[in-house]
Design a protein around this motif. Structure first.
Motif, PDB file in Angstrom:
ATOM      1  N   TRP A  11       0.929  -1.206  -0.094  1.00 22.11           N
ATOM      2  CA  TRP A  11      -0.018  -0.095  -0.049  1.00 22.11           C
ATOM      3  C   TRP A  11       0.937   1.120  -0.024  1.00 22.11           C
ATOM      4  O   TRP A  11       0.692   2.120  -0.873  1.00 22.11           O
ATOM      5  N   THR A  12       1.917   1.247   0.854  1.00 24.75           N
ATOM      6  CA  THR A  12       2.894   2.396   0.790  1.00 24.75           C
ATOM      7  C   THR A  12       3.760   2.623  -0.329  1.00 24.75           C
ATOM      8  O   THR A  12       3.808   3.655  -0.748  1.00 24.75           O
ATOM      9  N   VAL A  13       4.226   1.598  -0.862  1.00 28.28           N
ATOM     10  CA  VAL A  13       4.730   1.696  -2.020  1.00 28.28           C
ATOM     11  C   VAL A  13       3.863   2.231  -3.368  1.00 28.28           C
ATOM     12  O   VAL A  13       4.307   3.058  -3.935  1.00 28.28           O
ATOM     13  N   TRP A  70       3.165   6.443  -7.189  1.00 26.45           N
ATOM     14  CA  TRP A  70       2.205   7.093  -8.019  1.00 26.45           C
ATOM     15  C   TRP A  70       2.042   8.806  -7.357  1.00 26.45           C
ATOM     16  O   TRP A  70       1.030   9.500  -7.698  1.00 26.45           O
ATOM     17  N   LYS A  71       2.911   9.038  -6.359  1.00 24.97           N
ATOM     18  CA  LYS A  71       2.949  10.343  -5.690  1.00 24.97           C
ATOM     19  C   LYS A  71       1.322  10.763  -5.190  1.00 24.97           C
ATOM     20  O   LYS A  71       1.068  11.885  -5.324  1.00 24.97           O
ATOM     21  N   LEU A  72       0.725   9.482  -4.510  1.00 22.20           N
ATOM     22  CA  LEU A  72      -0.478  10.055  -4.055  1.00 22.20           C
ATOM     23  C   LEU A  72      -0.321  10.374  -2.653  1.00 22.20           C
ATOM     24  O   LEU A  72       0.435  10.041  -1.739  1.00 22.20           O
ATOM     25  N   THR A  73      -1.191  11.375  -2.149  1.00 22.95           N
ATOM     26  CA  THR A  73      -1.426  11.926  -1.123  1.00 22.95           C
ATOM     27  C   THR A  73      -1.855  11.008   0.135  1.00 22.95           C
ATOM     28  O   THR A  73      -2.711  10.057   0.037  1.00 22.95           O
ATOM     29  N   ALA A  74      -1.557  11.194   1.345  1.00 25.89           N
ATOM     30  CA  ALA A  74      -2.201  10.616   2.617  1.00 25.89           C
ATOM     31  C   ALA A  74      -2.544  11.652   3.496  1.00 25.89           C
ATOM     32  O   ALA A  74      -1.778  12.461   3.922  1.00 25.89           O
ATOM     33  N   ASP A 102      -3.710  13.014   7.345  1.00 24.34           N
ATOM     34  CA  ASP A 102      -3.166  12.774   8.626  1.00 24.34           C
ATOM     35  C   ASP A 102      -3.835  11.689   9.324  1.00 24.34           C
ATOM     36  O   ASP A 102      -3.233  10.823   9.800  1.00 24.34           O
ATOM     37  N   LYS A 103      -5.204  11.339   8.993  1.00 26.72           N
ATOM     38  CA  LYS A 103      -5.679   9.992   9.366  1.00 26.72           C
ATOM     39  C   LYS A 103      -5.235   8.992   8.787  1.00 26.72           C
ATOM     40  O   LYS A 103      -5.135   7.796   9.656  1.00 26.72           O
ATOM     41  N   GLU A 104      -5.020   9.057   7.698  1.00 28.36           N
ATOM     42  CA  GLU A 104      -4.429   7.888   6.843  1.00 28.36           C
ATOM     43  C   GLU A 104      -3.123   7.592   7.434  1.00 28.36           C
ATOM     44  O   GLU A 104      -2.689   6.269   7.504  1.00 28.36           O
ATOM     45  N   ARG A 105      -2.285   8.492   7.515  1.00 35.98           N
ATOM     46  CA  ARG A 105      -0.985   8.275   7.862  1.00 35.98           C
ATOM     47  C   ARG A 105      -0.964   7.742   9.254  1.00 35.98           C
ATOM     48  O   ARG A 105      -0.181   6.677   9.391  1.00 35.98           O
ATOM     49  N   ALA A 106      -1.512   8.243  10.186  1.00 38.63           N
ATOM     50  CA  ALA A 106      -1.648   7.642  11.495  1.00 38.63           C
ATOM     51  C   ALA A 106      -2.102   6.254  11.639  1.00 38.63           C
ATOM     52  O   ALA A 106      -1.603   5.414  12.299  1.00 38.63           O
ATOM     53  N   ALA A 107      -3.211   6.028  10.737  1.00 39.59           N
ATOM     54  CA  ALA A 107      -3.595   4.646  10.611  1.00 39.59           C
ATOM     55  C   ALA A 107      -2.643   3.359  10.157  1.00 39.59           C
ATOM     56  O   ALA A 107      -2.370   2.565  10.538  1.00 39.59           O
ATOM     57  N   LEU A 108      -1.788   3.963   9.086  1.00 37.78           N
ATOM     58  CA  LEU A 108      -0.815   3.198   8.465  1.00 37.78           C
ATOM     59  C   LEU A 108       0.205   2.924   9.503  1.00 37.78           C
ATOM     60  O   LEU A 108       0.962   1.739   9.706  1.00 37.78           O
ATOM     61  N   GLU A 109       0.643   4.026  10.381  1.00 38.45           N
ATOM     62  CA  GLU A 109       1.769   3.964  11.091  1.00 38.45           C
ATOM     63  C   GLU A 109       1.363   3.130  12.392  1.00 38.45           C
ATOM     64  O   GLU A 109       2.059   2.140  12.970  1.00 38.45           O
ATOM     65  N   LYS A 110       0.120   3.133  12.720  1.00 41.38           N
ATOM     66  CA  LYS A 110      -0.324   2.078  13.956  1.00 41.38           C
ATOM     67  C   LYS A 110      -0.384   0.564  13.454  1.00 41.38           C
ATOM     68  O   LYS A 110      -0.022  -0.167  14.306  1.00 41.38           O
ATOM     69  N   LEU A 111      -1.064   0.445  12.369  1.00 41.09           N
ATOM     70  CA  LEU A 111      -1.124  -0.844  11.822  1.00 41.09           C
ATOM     71  C   LEU A 111       0.200  -1.515  11.732  1.00 41.09           C
ATOM     72  O   LEU A 111       0.310  -2.831  11.449  1.00 41.09           O
TER      73      LEU A 111
END
Length: 50
Positions: A13-15, A20-24, A26-35
C-alpha cells in the motif's frame, strides 16, 4: 502481533502511494503507522512512476 501477510499488504500500500505520488491525509498516515507496528522487517522500495 502482526502477520507477515498484513505487513506485506501495508508495505505494498505504501509503495503504491509513493510510486504514484498519491497523498495521504493525517488520519490515513496515523492509521498506517499504527497498523504497521511490529512490521520492522518490512522493507519499502519503490521508484516514482514516470
Amino acid at each position: 502481533m502482526r502477520t507477515p501477510a498484513r505487513c506485506t499488504y501495508l508495505g505494498d500500500w505504501t509503495v503504491t502511494k509513493l510510486r504514484w505520488k498519491l497523498t495521504a491525509d493525517d488520519k490515513e498516515r496515523a492509521a498506517l503507522e499504527k497498523l504497521s507496528e511490529g512490521c520492522s522487517d518490512t522493507v519499502v522500495k519503490y521508484e516514482v512512476a514516470p
